[in-house]
Design a protein around this motif. Structure first.
Motif, mmCIF file in Angstrom:
data_model
loop_
_atom_site.group_PDB
_atom_site.id
_atom_site.type_symbol
_atom_site.label_atom_id
_atom_site.label_comp_id
_atom_site.label_asym_id
_atom_site.label_seq_id
_atom_site.Cartn_x
_atom_site.Cartn_y
_atom_site.Cartn_z
ATOM 1 N N SER A 34 84.106 60.283 60.997
ATOM 2 C CA SER A 34 84.096 59.725 62.336
ATOM 3 C C SER A 34 85.144 59.228 63.358
ATOM 4 O O SER A 34 85.557 59.606 64.480
ATOM 5 C CB SER A 34 82.842 58.720 62.335
ATOM 6 O OG SER A 34 82.754 57.950 63.651
ATOM 7 N N LEU A 70 79.717 57.955 71.614
ATOM 8 C CA LEU A 70 79.753 57.101 70.828
ATOM 9 C C LEU A 70 79.442 55.583 71.373
ATOM 10 O O LEU A 70 78.669 54.709 70.659
ATOM 11 C CB LEU A 70 81.070 56.799 70.460
ATOM 12 C CG LEU A 70 81.723 57.823 69.543
ATOM 13 C CD1 LEU A 70 83.329 57.563 69.299
ATOM 14 C CD2 LEU A 70 81.116 57.766 68.238
ATOM 15 N N SER A 93 72.711 60.245 60.595
ATOM 16 C CA SER A 93 74.081 60.259 61.510
ATOM 17 C C SER A 93 75.120 61.140 60.945
ATOM 18 O O SER A 93 75.909 61.767 61.680
ATOM 19 C CB SER A 93 74.510 58.771 61.595
ATOM 20 O OG SER A 93 75.070 58.326 60.236
ATOM 21 N N PHE A 97 76.371 64.387 62.739
ATOM 22 C CA PHE A 97 77.844 64.647 62.920
ATOM 23 C C PHE A 97 78.269 65.907 62.383
ATOM 24 O O PHE A 97 79.110 66.571 62.868
ATOM 25 C CB PHE A 97 78.565 63.343 62.383
ATOM 26 C CG PHE A 97 80.274 63.365 62.684
ATOM 27 C CD1 PHE A 97 80.633 62.977 63.587
ATOM 28 C CD2 PHE A 97 80.841 64.230 61.525
ATOM 29 C CE1 PHE A 97 81.949 62.999 63.920
ATOM 30 C CE2 PHE A 97 82.414 64.308 61.761
ATOM 31 C CZ PHE A 97 82.849 63.641 62.935
ATOM 32 N N GLN A 120 77.918 65.549 68.501
ATOM 33 C CA GLN A 120 78.782 65.118 67.086
ATOM 34 C C GLN A 120 79.288 63.479 67.442
ATOM 35 O O GLN A 120 79.111 62.764 66.367
ATOM 36 C CB GLN A 120 80.218 65.856 67.400
ATOM 37 C CG GLN A 120 80.789 65.657 66.028
ATOM 38 C CD GLN A 120 82.399 66.210 66.218
ATOM 39 O OE1 GLN A 120 82.909 66.123 67.292
ATOM 40 N NE2 GLN A 120 82.947 66.720 65.215
ATOM 41 N N GLY A 124 78.497 60.451 65.226
ATOM 42 C CA GLY A 124 79.674 59.272 64.904
ATOM 43 C C GLY A 124 79.545 58.019 65.224
ATOM 44 O O GLY A 124 80.050 57.146 64.408
#
Length: 493
Positions: A34, A70, A93, A97, A120, A124
């Motif tokens: 991440s 994010l 998660s 991702f 993604q 992440g």
């Protein structure tokens, strides 16, 4: 915390059981993917622009879209962990991702790549907060420093290793492998999480705070975008900076007022009434600004002043990360023994002092001297960051961890964004007026002096943290935590 993790109690002994280290390994695996992906793509933007026939203004959304997603998803992780269980959310998660990484590698246009990067980022954004939540629960307050010091290493190394790994991939393979490389690691992480992480029973919980989610899921990305545009425009006053930043701050401010009036908000801001948690959080914010802000300067110096390629630049920047990685476990052990406040203050002071030589940097400064200084500075950063983070987690009751971890992650990211934005503008203004190589190097020195100032801002919250921890020891009764009113009164004295 029964509604988060079902595992043996770990607060009765200072010995760290094997299952804690197994959980740590799974969390580190996900965290590396991440955090690394926030930096590894940056070196490929020029290549992506050419191959996808896009302008830099458009292709930069590959990086910006990831950061915005994010920021948007972090606030909901605490509720999701309580509602569905930390293990289930963590595995989800990882799957998001990994799937997003594979889709990014298959993207055939700029629009597709940006959309898949957002997916993604959704995965992440949940990996690190939920991973920290599980680690804090497994470790217990007495062993927080040692365990969290291991988990924090990826966060320290990613900004340094990302450009190097990205450069190596671009030199030897297609840009698509920047994303494909996550797929096998992600699959291993998913399998490991299923097999190793403790089983979590699904629990009843409160309804999702949709009003709070709307406020934070729009406010935080706007703040992140505004800060990113400071570096892009080189100005604090451009409309692309002021507009989103002001709107984001208003929305987050409205959430703050709202969260203090409802019984179960999306994020429990009442935790900041606790002096230890509040001071440790502010210290992490300031240290994050100095740490991540300073990290952008050295790679640029190596490339623009010393004319090194991206791979060599990554290797020359690595000594600071090595210093941090070596110090983290030591700082963790000392934190468990002496508390976070004194060590964080000592580390911040040393970090400020060891940043001074970079303020004197020139166009021909000795490379071995800079590398040695970076190792020492890395030691000091590790000594500052780890105790503050451990103190923040150690001040919490177990049922508060799911509220606190998203907030601490938000503070770190926003602090880092502010540091990067401020130093980028200072550097750009210095370079604009520089007409020789020596003057350009001097512009980097000026930016590093600002990094010294950002570091110094952390001194005050570290002093408050130290006093809060001492007050907690004086006022704690033998059977439990100190009375908060007494503690706050003692700290203010």
């Amino acid at each position: 915390m029964d509604d988060i993790l079902s595992m043996p109690s770990s607060t009765d002994s200072d010995r760290i059981d094997a299952y804690v280290w197994r959980i740590s390994a799974v969390v580190i695996m996900g965290s590396i993917m991440s955090i690394l992906d926030t930096t590894i793509v940056n070196v490929a933007l020029d290549t992506l622009s050419r191959d996808l026939h896009a302008t830099i203004d458009n292709i930069q959304w590959v990086a910006t879209g990831y950061l915005l997603s994010l920021a948007a998803v972090i606030p909901v992780t605490g509720w999701a962990a309580r509602r569905f269980g930390a293990k289930q959310v963590y595995i989800t998660s990882l799957v998001l991702f990994t799937a997003g990484s594979a889709l990014c590698g298959l993207a055939g246009s700029t629009t597709e790549l940006i959309l898949f990067r957002v997916l993604q980022g959704v995965g992440g954004g949940m990996i690190l907060p939920v991973g920290q939540l599980m680690m804090a629960e497994a470790a217990g307050p007495k062993r927080m420093g040692r365990v969290m010091s291991v988990v924090a290493v990826p966060a320290m190394l990613a900004p340094i290793l990302g450009p190097t790994i990205g450069g190596l991939i671009l030199d030897n393979a297609s840009w698509r492998w920047i994303f494909y490389v996550n797929v096998p690691i992600g699959l291993i992480a998913v399998i490991s999480a299923v097999r190793i992480l403790p089983t979590v029973a699904r629990q009843r919980t409160e309804a999702l705070d949709y009003k709070g989610l709307i406020l934070m899921a729009t406010g935080l990305p706007l703040i992140t975008y505004g800060l990113a545009e400071i570096g892009a425009t080189g100005s604090f006053t451009a409309f692309k900076v002021v507009g989103p930043l002001a709107a984001g701050l208003v929305l987050v401010g409205v959430f703050g007022v709202y969260a203090l009036r409802v019984p179960r908000p999306l994020l429990n801001l009442r935790l900041y009434k606790r002096p230890t948690f509040a001071s440790a959080s502010i210290a992490m914010f300031c240290i994050g600004a100095a740490l991540f802000g300073g990290m952008i300067l050295l790679p640029l110096y190596w490339q623009t002043i010393r004319h090194e390629d991206v791979v060599v630049t990554g290797l020359l920047t690595a000594p600071q990360g090595i210093g941090m990685a070596l110090m983290m476990p030591i700082a963790g052990r000392l934190t468990d023994r002496f508390g976070g406040g004194p060590l964080a203050l000592f580390g911040v002071l040393l970090t400020a002092v060891t940043t001074v030589p970079f303020g004197l940097i020139g166009a021909h400064t000795s490379i071995p001297w800079l590398c040695v200084t970076m190792v020492i500075r890395g030691f000091c950063i590790g000594f500052a960051f780890m105790p503050a983070m451990s103190a923040a987690f150690a001040s919490l009751e177990r049922h508060e961890l799911s509220d606190a971890t998203p907030q601490l992650n938000v503070l770190q990211r926003v602090g880092g964004s502010i540091g990067i934005a401020v130093l980028a503008v200072v550097l750009q203004r210095g370079l604009d007026s520089a007409h020789s190589l020596s003057a350009q190097a001097s512009a980097y020195g000026t930016a590093f002096w600002w990094a010294v100032g950002l570091t110094a801002l952390a001194i005050i919250p570290c002093i408050v943290l130290m006093r809060a921890e001492r007050a907690a020891k004086r006022t704690a009764d033998p059977g439990g935590a100190p009375d908060e009113a007494t503690l706050a009164e003692a700290v203010a004295a």
